[in-house]
Design an enzyme around this catalytic site. Structure first.
Site, mmCIF file in Angstrom:
data_model
loop_
_atom_site.group_PDB
_atom_site.id
_atom_site.type_symbol
_atom_site.label_atom_id
_atom_site.label_comp_id
_atom_site.label_asym_id
_atom_site.label_seq_id
_atom_site.Cartn_x
_atom_site.Cartn_y
_atom_site.Cartn_z
ATOM 1 N N ASP A 174 19.115 6.674 47.073
ATOM 2 C CA ASP A 174 19.670 5.420 46.559
ATOM 3 C C ASP A 174 20.969 5.115 47.327
ATOM 4 O O ASP A 174 21.627 6.025 47.844
ATOM 5 C CB ASP A 174 19.946 5.609 45.062
ATOM 6 C CG ASP A 174 20.562 4.388 44.428
ATOM 7 O OD1 ASP A 174 20.122 3.262 44.729
ATOM 8 O OD2 ASP A 174 21.496 4.556 43.614
ATOM 9 N N ASP A 189 23.622 2.293 46.257
ATOM 10 C CA ASP A 189 24.797 1.926 45.456
ATOM 11 C C ASP A 189 25.104 2.998 44.413
ATOM 12 O O ASP A 189 24.249 3.389 43.622
ATOM 13 C CB ASP A 189 24.556 0.560 44.798
ATOM 14 C CG ASP A 189 24.468 -0.536 45.850
ATOM 15 O OD1 ASP A 189 25.301 -0.514 46.770
ATOM 16 O OD2 ASP A 189 23.560 -1.380 45.774
ATOM 17 N N ASP A 214 21.948 7.506 40.882
ATOM 18 C CA ASP A 214 23.059 7.540 39.921
ATOM 19 C C ASP A 214 22.728 6.778 38.641
ATOM 20 O O ASP A 214 23.393 6.970 37.632
ATOM 21 C CB ASP A 214 24.319 6.916 40.541
ATOM 22 C CG ASP A 214 24.105 5.445 40.840
ATOM 23 O OD1 ASP A 214 23.121 5.121 41.531
ATOM 24 O OD2 ASP A 214 24.892 4.605 40.358
HETATM 25 MG MG LIG Z 1 22.538 3.283 42.395
#
Ligand SMILES: [Mg+2]
Length: 222
Positions: free
Chosen positions: A25, A27, A161
């Site tokens: 991922d 961001d 995240d």
């Molecule tokens: Mg993310």
């Protein structure tokens, strides 16, 4: 059929011929999206940088203190920041480029998987700015996928995240490393606290042997 997969990586097979695949991922893992949005609202809304909100909640409009009223307001801010080339200029999360180069050198196939196309009409900025940012930061990758359907693409290991992505991937039986952020601390590991220190070593260990999840993990959560 599997002759192209080296013997030592047989337990890391993805598909028929892939192995050691990292779905990564961007961001909140490689790029500091929240810092970029903070900079944007300070610059355009006159927000006081010392009074900006917390990161205890994944969503800006429910995390206390952000000058972002609701989902529509968030999408308006996001869209404007995107057009202002946020994705070309956002800060990198420290250590990510070097760690990813080290992983690439260790034969990890880095596949970036990002949900950045969630606002229609300006994909041309998003795709080109994302590629520019990755080049500028010397982040190696073999493929670049824009999708929010993260569980539709299997990997040996995923790093994410966002609590909803981590849960969906785990429900689909995928191995997910949580990239530590204040809003995901209630989720069980394995977890990376950052890209420095022994992050690469840990990831390579997890590629070779995925840690057993404790039966009692999460038992102390309310
Ligand atoms: Mg993310």
């Amino acid at each position: 059929m599997m002759a192209r997969i080296p013997e030592q990586y047989r337990n890391q097979r993805v598909g028929l011929e892939g192995y050691r695949v990292l779905n990564l991922d961007l961001d909140g893992v490689c790029a500091n999206y929240r810092a970029a949005i903070a900079e944007y609202v300070v610059r355009t809304r006159g927000a006081n940088p010392y009074e900006l909100g917390t990161n205890d909640d994944y969503h800006f409009y429910t995390a206390p203190g952000w000058p972002i009223a609701n989902v529509e307001d968030y999408l308006a801010v996001h869209r404007a920041a995107e057009e202002d080339h946020l994705y070309a200029t956002m800060p990198v999360i420290p250590g990510a480029p070097q760690a990813l180069r080290d992983l690439s050198d260790a034969h990890v196939h880095i596949r970036i998987v990002t949900h950045r196309l969630f606002v229609n009409g300006q994909h041309r900025f998003v795709v080109s700015d994302t590629a520019k940012w990755l080049d500028d930061n010397k982040i190696p990758y073999m493929s670049l996928c824009f999708t929010g359907l993260k569980d539709s693409i299997g990997a040996t290991i995923h790093i994410d995240d966002a609590p909803h992505n981590i849960e969906v991937l785990r429900d689909a039986g995928q191995h997910v490393v949580v990239f530590d952020q204040p809003y995901n601390r209630n989720l069980e590991g394995p977890r990376l606290l950052g890209w420095g220190g022994d992050a690469v070593e840990k990831l390579l260990q997890w590629f070779d042997q995925w840690p057993q999840v404790s039966e009692t993990a999460g038992a102390d959560c309310p």
